[in-house]
Structures are given as structure tokens and as C-alpha cells.
Design a protein around this motif. Structure first.
Motif, PDB file in Angstrom:
ATOM      1  N   ALA A  36     -91.955  22.098  -8.240  1.00 30.29           N
ATOM      2  CA  ALA A  36     -92.977  21.131  -8.647  1.00 30.29           C
ATOM      3  C   ALA A  36     -92.650  20.582 -10.030  1.00 30.29           C
ATOM      4  O   ALA A  36     -92.085  21.272 -10.882  1.00 30.29           O
ATOM      5  CB  ALA A  36     -94.356  21.777  -8.651  1.00 30.29           C
ATOM      6  N   ILE A  37     -93.024  19.327 -10.232  1.00 31.97           N
ATOM      7  CA  ILE A  37     -92.698  18.662 -11.498  1.00 31.97           C
ATOM      8  C   ILE A  37     -93.340  19.371 -12.696  1.00 31.97           C
ATOM      9  O   ILE A  37     -92.755  19.425 -13.779  1.00 31.97           O
ATOM     10  CB  ILE A  37     -93.067  17.163 -11.446  1.00 31.97           C
ATOM     11  N   GLY A  38     -94.513  19.944 -12.504  1.00 26.06           N
ATOM     12  CA  GLY A  38     -95.167  20.667 -13.595  1.00 26.06           C
ATOM     13  C   GLY A  38     -94.424  21.921 -13.994  1.00 26.06           C
ATOM     14  O   GLY A  38     -94.345  22.270 -15.171  1.00 26.06           O
ATOM     15  N   VAL A  39     -93.879  22.608 -13.005  1.00 24.25           N
ATOM     16  CA  VAL A  39     -93.112  23.823 -13.298  1.00 24.25           C
ATOM     17  C   VAL A  39     -91.795  23.459 -13.969  1.00 24.25           C
ATOM     18  O   VAL A  39     -91.409  24.064 -14.967  1.00 24.25           O
ATOM     19  CB  VAL A  39     -92.867  24.648 -12.011  1.00 24.25           C
ATOM     20  N   VAL A  40     -91.116  22.464 -13.422  1.00 22.14           N
ATOM     21  CA  VAL A  40     -89.829  22.056 -13.997  1.00 22.14           C
ATOM     22  C   VAL A  40     -90.021  21.532 -15.431  1.00 22.14           C
ATOM     23  O   VAL A  40     -89.286  21.906 -16.348  1.00 22.14           O
ATOM     24  CB  VAL A  40     -89.153  20.992 -13.103  1.00 22.14           C
ATOM     25  N   GLY A  41     -91.018  20.690 -15.616  1.00 25.30           N
ATOM     26  CA  GLY A  41     -91.300  20.178 -16.958  1.00 25.30           C
ATOM     27  C   GLY A  41     -91.749  21.270 -17.905  1.00 25.30           C
ATOM     28  O   GLY A  41     -91.383  21.285 -19.087  1.00 25.30           O
ATOM     29  N   GLY A  42     -92.551  22.205 -17.403  1.00 25.76           N
ATOM     30  CA  GLY A  42     -93.007  23.323 -18.230  1.00 25.76           C
ATOM     31  C   GLY A  42     -91.870  24.217 -18.667  1.00 25.76           C
ATOM     32  O   GLY A  42     -91.809  24.647 -19.822  1.00 25.76           O
TER      33      GLY A  42
END
Length: 60
Positions: A36-42
């Protein structure tokens, strides 16, 4: 002046680290997987914050 720079750099690094961890927590709590983009960005933000702290520690 040097002291102010170091303090602000540490504050920014800690903020990046905290924001990254919060993004990971919120994304996983909402059902997001590892891609997920939130996990990758986080992970990216947390890594940047952590590495900045490591570089600041070596500078002293």
C-alpha cells in the motif's frame, strides 16, 4: 548558531521518523497491505528520518 542548526535538524529528523511510523500504523489499521502507498511512503519517511539522525550523530 551551530546549536540552533543541530536542534532544528534533529527536530526535523524526529518529525520525519514519527510521521513515517504514523503512516504505517494508520495504513495497516485500515487494512492496507505491505504494498500500500501509505506503508511504502511511511517506510521511506521513517528511513529518511532515521538516516538523518545517524548522520547527525556521526557529525558530532
Amino acid at each position: 548558531m551551530e546549536r540552533l542548526y543541530l536542534a532544528s535538524a534533529v527536530a526535523l529528523a524526529l518529525a520525519l521518523l514519527a510521521l513515517g511510523l504514523a503512516m504505517i500504523a494508520v495504513t495497516t489499521a485500515s487494512g492496507g497491505g505491505p504494498g500500500a502507498i501509505g506503508v511504502v511512503g511511511g517506510v521511506a519517511l521513517a528511513t529518511l528520518g532515521f538516516l538523518r539522525l545517524v548522520l547527525l550523530r556521526r557529525r558530532r
